[in-house]
Every structure is written in C-alpha cells, then in structure tokens.
Design a protein around this motif. Structure first.
Motif, PDB file in Angstrom:
ATOM      1  N   THR A   1       0.830  -1.211   0.000  1.00 20.20           N
ATOM      2  CA  THR A   1       0.000   0.000   0.000  1.00 20.20           C
ATOM      3  C   THR A   1       0.864   1.261   0.000  1.00 20.20           C
ATOM      4  O   THR A   1       1.783   1.398   0.814  1.00 20.20           O
ATOM      5  N   GLY A   2       0.568   2.141  -0.952  1.00 23.52           N
ATOM      6  CA  GLY A   2       1.312   3.387  -1.077  1.00 23.52           C
ATOM      7  C   GLY A   2       2.554   3.293  -1.936  1.00 23.52           C
ATOM      8  O   GLY A   2       3.205   4.314  -2.202  1.00 23.52           O
TER       9      GLY A   2
ATOM     10  N   GLU B   1      -8.991  -5.381  -7.042  1.00 24.30           N
ATOM     11  CA  GLU B   1      -8.809  -4.333  -6.040  1.00 24.30           C
ATOM     12  C   GLU B   1      -8.755  -4.927  -4.638  1.00 24.30           C
ATOM     13  O   GLU B   1      -9.322  -5.990  -4.368  1.00 24.30           O
ATOM     14  N   THR B   2      -8.103  -4.223  -3.734  1.00 23.21           N
ATOM     15  CA  THR B   2      -8.174  -4.557  -2.319  1.00 23.21           C
ATOM     16  C   THR B   2      -9.587  -4.220  -1.821  1.00 23.21           C
ATOM     17  O   THR B   2     -10.391  -3.658  -2.566  1.00 23.21           O
TER      18      THR B   2
ATOM     19  N   CYS C   1      -6.869  -0.789   3.380  1.00 20.43           N
ATOM     20  CA  CYS C   1      -5.843  -0.596   2.352  1.00 20.43           C
ATOM     21  C   CYS C   1      -6.466  -0.076   1.053  1.00 20.43           C
ATOM     22  O   CYS C   1      -5.882  -0.205  -0.025  1.00 20.43           O
ATOM     23  N   ALA C   2      -7.642   0.516   1.163  1.00 21.55           N
ATOM     24  CA  ALA C   2      -8.378   0.955  -0.027  1.00 21.55           C
ATOM     25  C   ALA C   2      -7.619   1.994  -0.839  1.00 21.55           C
ATOM     26  O   ALA C   2      -7.805   2.098  -2.062  1.00 21.55           O
ATOM     27  N   SER C   3      -6.725   2.740  -0.205  1.00 23.25           N
ATOM     28  CA  SER C   3      -5.965   3.739  -0.950  1.00 23.25           C
ATOM     29  C   SER C   3      -5.094   3.100  -2.022  1.00 23.25           C
ATOM     30  O   SER C   3      -4.737   3.753  -3.015  1.00 23.25           O
TER      31      SER C   3
ATOM     32  N   ILE D   1      -3.484   0.484  -8.117  1.00 25.08           N
ATOM     33  CA  ILE D   1      -3.874  -0.688  -8.906  1.00 25.08           C
ATOM     34  C   ILE D   1      -4.589  -0.257 -10.185  1.00 25.08           C
ATOM     35  O   ILE D   1      -4.406  -0.857 -11.253  1.00 25.08           O
ATOM     36  N   ALA D   2      -5.354   0.814 -10.094  1.00 26.15           N
ATOM     37  CA  ALA D   2      -6.109   1.306 -11.250  1.00 26.15           C
ATOM     38  C   ALA D   2      -5.220   1.703 -12.418  1.00 26.15           C
ATOM     39  O   ALA D   2      -5.670   1.707 -13.581  1.00 26.15           O
TER      40      ALA D   2
END
Length: 284
Positions: free
Chosen positions: A181-182, A214-215, A224-226, A231-232
């Motif tokens: 993430t990030g 996606e997460t 961890c949606a950020s 991923i997009a």
C-alpha cells in the motif's frame, strides 16, 4: 563441419521434443495461473455450500503435497476447496472457475494453479529479489514460503510447465497489494513478474491477459483501499491487464479480507471479465 552437424542435430532434437510436448496439449483445457497474498490464498472459512456440486470440468493442479487431502503436488484434482495450500480457506479462484465452466462449452475444462502467501509483498514473486526479501520476512511467513521450497515464483513456473503438457495457459489472476500500500512502483514490480512469466513459459502477452483485483474497497471501509488508486493504473504499465472492482464485495471484520460471500462475488467478476475477453460469455 562435424561440429556444425552436431549443433544442427541438437537443435532438431530440441524442436522435435517441444513439438511433441505441445502436440499433447488439449486446446479445450484452459489453464489459469493465480498468485498473490492472503486474499488470493483464501482467508474465509470454507462453508458447506462451497464443497458440494463442484463440476469435475473445474480442476486444480495441487502446488504442494497434502496427504490429509489425499493430494499430491503436480497432479490434477476436482477443484473442491482449499485450492491454495492444504489448510487455506475459500478463495476467489473457487468461484472464478465455477463461473467459467457454467458459461463455457461443455467440452471445455478449466484448470487453476494457485500459489499465494499471506502478508507478502509483490517482491516475493520477483525471481531476482525474493531471496533478499525473505531475509526481512517474519518467521510465520517463512513457514508458508517453505512449503514452496522457499521460492513461490519457482513453484508457480514449475506447476505451469506441468500444466502446459495438458492444456493451454489462457490468463493470469493476481490479487496482491495490501502489503505494498502506497508503493508507487508497484505496477512496475508487477510487470517484472508478468514479463518473467511470459518468458519462462514461452507465452505471448497478447494472448495472456492479467486480471488484478482491487483490495477491499473504500465503500466497505477497506483499510488498504488507498492502494486501489495505484492498482487502477496497472493497464498503463501492462497493456493486456484489467482491474477487477471490489466495490460492494462483502468483507471480514478486519476490513482487510473478504468474507466467503465476498470471495464468491469477486471470483465471479474475474470470470466475467475473462469470458468477455475471450469473446465467449454466455456460450454453452
């Protein structure tokens, strides 16, 4: 002159051997490779409804030895969960395969190979960097990696080569990112793994799409949606890649993993995308 003749003989033997192997492939046995971390591994408890009614046209190539399941590494079995290691849970690949066989012609089989390690970064599947990464890995992860003889990427390729004797690799499924993430370099790191698979398995990237999920989505409070914004952007780095939305998929209490219903829905979405790419959605 003699050396030249010998070299030509060796080349001829190699070509003949390759032609013999691939001539044994069943074009109606569609193989899908899957890898990632815990949401690909399968974190949800397997429910009774998940173990019944599995069409034997949906197969799993066991990637580890599971004597308690009476399964051996490198052999095909009807895809009754668990589909990753011996004691993992329900995974999105379960309902990916089930959805695929309901929509494909009756003479088509679907095979899955699932090599995943909970908590891992994408670096674990980089064949040039996994050893360095493992020096910093926690002991609980090392135990899971040990089941793949210390090299999950190597095991995935090993199993894929076995599968190629029986069928044709049609796509790759990925669910990973929580541990990265990030990380704005994630897409490039995924491309390294994808490119290595194409090379090591003699695959044409034009014919082998990569589907990345996606997460847990922000609409479900995903912690961890950020990562989904990163991923997009994957299709910008890998042209033949596609992102699978997790919006609305049910989640576990930790807001990190999907629950059983969530895996069923997410797996269905992976299948629907793959079917549309193959141009055979809805065919029977």
């Amino acid at each position: 002159m003699m050396k030249r003749i010998l070299n030509l003989m060796i080349v001829s033997i190699l070509v003949f051997t390759a032609d013999t192997i691939y001539s044994q492939q069943d074009p109606n046995f569609h193989i899908y490779l899957s890898f990632g971390q815990s949401n690909m591994e399968g974190n949800a408890k397997i429910e009774p409804q998940d173990t019944v009614g599995v069409d034997n046209r949906f197969q799993v190539l066991e990637a580890v030895n599971c004597p308690e399941l009476k399964r051996e590494k490198g052999k095909w079995y009807t895809a009754v969960p668990p589909l990753c290691r011996c004691k993992t849970g329900l995974t999105l690949t379960d309902f990916f395969g089930r959805t695929m066989v309901t929509q494909l012609p009756k003479n088509v089989k679907v095979g899955i190979i699932n090599v995943a390690v909970g908590g891992c970064k994408i670096e674990l599947f980089d064949k040039d960097k996994y050893e360095a990464y493992m020096t910093t890995a926690p002991d609980w992860m090392k135990g899971m990696v040990k089941e793949y003889d210390g090299n999950p990427y190597g095991r995935l390729v090993e199993m894929a080569k076995i599968a190629q004797k029986d069928g044709v690799i049609k796509g790759i499924l990925l669910h990973q990112g929580e541990s990265n993430t990030g990380d704005t370099l994630w897409t490039k790191k995924v491309k390294i793994v994808y490119d290595n698979l194409m090379k090591d398995l003699n695959l044409n990237p034009m014919n082998v799409p990569l589907l990345a999920g996606e997460t847990v989505n922000a609409d479900q409070g995903g912690i961890c949606a950020s990562m989904n914004t990163i991923i997009a952007t994957l299709p910008k780095t890998i042209p033949n890649s596609h992102v699978i939305s997790s919006s609305g998929c049910n989640v576990a209490k930790d807001n990190l993993h999907f629950d059983a219903a969530g895996y069923r829905e997410l797996g269905k979405r992976y299948a629907e995308k793959m079917l549309s790419l193959n141009g055979n959605k809805g065919s029977k």
